[in-house]
Enzyme design. Structure first.
Site, mmCIF file in Angstrom:
data_model
loop_
_atom_site.group_PDB
_atom_site.id
_atom_site.type_symbol
_atom_site.label_atom_id
_atom_site.label_comp_id
_atom_site.label_asym_id
_atom_site.label_seq_id
_atom_site.Cartn_x
_atom_site.Cartn_y
_atom_site.Cartn_z
ATOM 1 N N PRO A 1 0.857 -1.191 0.000
ATOM 2 C CA PRO A 1 0.000 0.000 0.000
ATOM 3 C C PRO A 1 0.892 1.240 0.000
ATOM 4 C CG PRO A 1 0.010 -1.014 2.179
ATOM 5 C CD PRO A 1 0.918 -1.849 1.305
ATOM 6 N N ASP B 1 5.725 2.839 2.318
ATOM 7 C CA ASP B 1 4.809 1.729 2.596
ATOM 8 C C ASP B 1 3.916 2.123 3.777
ATOM 9 O OD1 ASP B 1 3.598 -0.635 3.444
ATOM 10 O OD2 ASP B 1 5.335 -1.876 2.927
ATOM 11 N N HIS B 2 2.633 2.264 3.495
ATOM 12 C CA HIS B 2 1.728 2.777 4.524
ATOM 13 C C HIS B 2 1.501 1.777 5.661
ATOM 14 C CE1 HIS B 2 -0.858 5.628 6.242
ATOM 15 N NE2 HIS B 2 -1.512 6.037 5.174
ATOM 16 N N ARG B 3 1.927 0.521 5.483
ATOM 17 C CA ARG B 3 1.826 -0.418 6.596
ATOM 18 C C ARG B 3 2.840 -0.074 7.682
ATOM 19 N NH1 ARG B 3 2.726 -5.838 3.297
ATOM 20 N NH2 ARG B 3 4.309 -4.455 2.442
#
Ligand code: CAO
Length: 571
Positions: free
Chosen positions: A369, A543-545
């Site tokens: 993401p 990386d939005h995680r």
């Protein structure tokens, strides 16, 4: 305080069933008809509801206990109920079974209706030739959903072998075959709704009991020896001579045909999330899958540490790229066009590097993401310094490039914001204490990413020199695997070419990448007037995680501050 005993109601012919789940605990407030415990025989599980509302005082059963009709489940404090409810309570405590019966017979516990019904036998209509196996009388409930089909066409079916699992909102139950033979045709599939009398399957090559073959159509009444089969009353037999044959006993315990152990509510929960129970290991007694297991499994799949068979079958980026076919990603197929119809064409195979990098890029684009933040850094002074430095060191043969400064500036930002220098490992983050910076190099064969190792320990000259050597090796196709591995962060610079901003794809398992475009003079407001400044466009993909938008904005701001005044690197 008015405390009543809640007992196991009439559950049909079940001799003893095992408590596999406690759904309430002391202190819990329960509604009338709320499920209290789940019990299970070797073929079915069901939830036992409360006949009254109240507060659980004391649980009288434990996991693994064997219970039967009349066994005490828990003590319920019903104080504070209305007068009418209190009256029910009084009668319940005097005659628990009768008091519970209406609750069991309500719509909310339909399977219990079947279980409370007088036990009779499962029936199949058989003939010398094909045998029809139909849904037996499963009590009052209608339109139960087929949640599992346990057999395949061509299978040799034993008498009483489970064919399908059906489920209401409160219980799951396997429907056994009332005849043995080879499965010729299955008439139901998962998600179908079935009712009493519906045709389930056609068997052939039946080896009926000796007396069952007297007439072309014979109803075989299998007197069930196992609890659940006994609880499934008979299918209305057709008007034909009937013969009663004793059915073999079920194999007790275990999940037949690999059916995972889970209560109906957990099955429902898993189905809603699309979690394949068959691929899970349960942490409950005898490997029973609990709601917590389903949640943990879901988290692992989301984190990418576990892949379900369905995902593995669908997401094959490399194959999808190789086949140039979106079907590999579960998408509609890639359009196939005969371009020659529109004009002259030439077909050329892609280079090996392009194929490999394409597969990696596709996986990273699909799996991460990713978000990109764009910003500008004022490099007016830094560029002047770079030009002056190169002039001073003309004879050294080493040209200092903006990219070398960027690598050094990124190391400082990575030190300040360590999550940008990390990698995901399941639910954990691996924070790297080294600073190996990859840089994308454009080569005739395709994109390659050589790595400057330990950039934090190297000066601008050394970085520039190594970069020049690695870029040359990349263009000559001479990079070793070691020279392309171990990066903890990557920079992709298009500054020598042009453009304003772009969205680079993260080089997994890294969690961020910096894209850089061509700097240009722009009017920048200094509070009093516009000043001509050399501005460098930055595009940070993350990386939005692992990283939040605020952290990404801070990273870019800090990077801009360093590039604006490189002395900050020393701080
Ligand atoms: N703004 C303005 N000018 C820039 C600049 C920037 N951000 N970055 C470099 N330049 C200038 C340099 O100063 C140089 O100018 P001079 O020749 O006048 O000195 C010129 O552009 C060429 O620089 P370069 O590209 O040779 O050197 P580099 O250190 O900037 O980059 C390398 C080296 C290997 C990264 C580069 O050659 C390259 O391959 N870039 C492409 C990377 C790429 O393809 N990224 C996309 C990946 S996603 O598909």
């Amino acid at each position: 305080m008015s405390v009543i005993e809640i007992k196991v109601p009439d559950i049909g012919d079940f001799a003893e069933v095992t408590v596999i789940e406690l759904m309430v605990k002391p202190g819990d407030t329960v509604r009338a008809e709320q499920s209290l415990i789940t019990v299970e025989s070797d073929k079915a599980s069901m939830e036992i509801p409360s006949s009254h509302a109240g507060v659980v005082q004391e649980l009288k059963v434990q996991l693994g206990d064997k219970v039967k009709e009349g066994s005490l489940v828990l003590m319920l404090d019903v104080a504070g109920l209305s007068a009418a409810a209190a009256a029910r309570v009084a009668s319940a405590s005097l005659e628990p079974k009768q008091a519970l019966a209406p609750v069991i017979a309500s719509d909310s516990a339909p399977f219990s209706v079947a279980l409370a019904a007088p036990a009779s036998a499962a029936v199949a209509t058989v003939s010398m030739g094909p045998v029809e196996v139909r849904v037996p009388d499963i009590g009052d409930f209608k339109n139960v959903t087929v949640i599992e089909v346990l057999v395949n066409t061509g299978d040799a079916i034993r008498l009483e072998q489970s064919l399908i699992t059906v489920e209401s909102d409160k219980a799951a139950m396997e429907i056994p075959s009332a005849a043995a033979g080879v499965l010729k045709e299955l008439k139901v599939k998962v998600s179908d709704k079935v009712n009493i009398g519906d045709l389930l399957a056609i068997l052939e090559g039946v080896a009926p009991a000796a007396t069952a073959v007297a007439a072309p159509v014979v109803a075989v009444v299998a007197v069930a020896s196992a609890p659940v089969a006994a609880a499934i009353p008979a299918l209305a037999a057709p008007a034909a001579p009937t013969t009663t044959v004793a059915s073999p006993a079920h194999t007790p315990g275990g999940a037949p045909l690999g059916l995972p152990h889970a209560s109906p509510s957990v099955r429902k929960f898993a189905r809603e999330l699309g979690v394949p129970l068959a691929e899970m290991k349960g942490s409950g007694p005898k490997g029973r899958i609990t709601e917590v297991d389903v949640q943990a499994f879901t988290r692992s799949v989301m984190a990418g540490t576990v892949q379900t068979a369905a995902i593995a079958a669908q997401v094959k980026p490399a194959a999808a790229v190789a086949a140039n076919d979106g079907a590999g990603l579960g998408l509609i197929p890639w359009p196939k066009v005969d371009f020659a119809k529109f004009g002259p064409v030439e077909r050329k195979e892609m280079s090996r590097i392009k194929k490999i990098s394409g597969a990696n890029l596709l996986r990273n684009a699909v799996m991460i993401p990713a978000v990109t933040n764009h910003d500008d850094a004022d490099i007016t002074d830094l560029e002047a310094f770079r030009v002056a430095t190169n002039k001073e060191n003309e004879k050294s043969g080493v040209k200092v490039t903006m990219l070398a400064f960027l690598i050094k500036a990124c190391v400082a930002a990575l030190k300040k914001y360590p999550e940008f220098n990390s990698s995901l490992d399941g639910d954990a983050l691996i924070y790297k204490q080294y600073y190996h910076i990859g840089f994308a190099a454009d080569t005739p064969n395709g994109l390659m990413v050589p790595v400057i190792k330990d950039a934090d320990k190297k000066g601008i000259f050394q970085i520039s020199q190594e970069m020049g050597e690695l870029a040359k090796k990349a263009r000559d196709g001479k990079l070793s695997p070691a020279e392309m591995s171990g990066a903890s962060f990557t920079i992709s610079s298009l500054g020598g070419i042009g453009g304003r901003y772009f969205t680079p794809i993260i080089n997994a398992p890294e969690v961020a990448i910096l894209g850089v475009c061509k700097s240009s003079m722009a009017p920048v407001w200094d509070g009093k007037a516009f000043q001509p400044r050399l501005m460098l466009p930055l595009s940070l993909t993350w990386d939005h995680r692992v990283i939040d938008g605020a952290a990404a904005a801070r990273f870019n701001v800090y990077l801009g501050q360093i590039l604006g005044d490189f002395r900050r690197v020393l701080l």
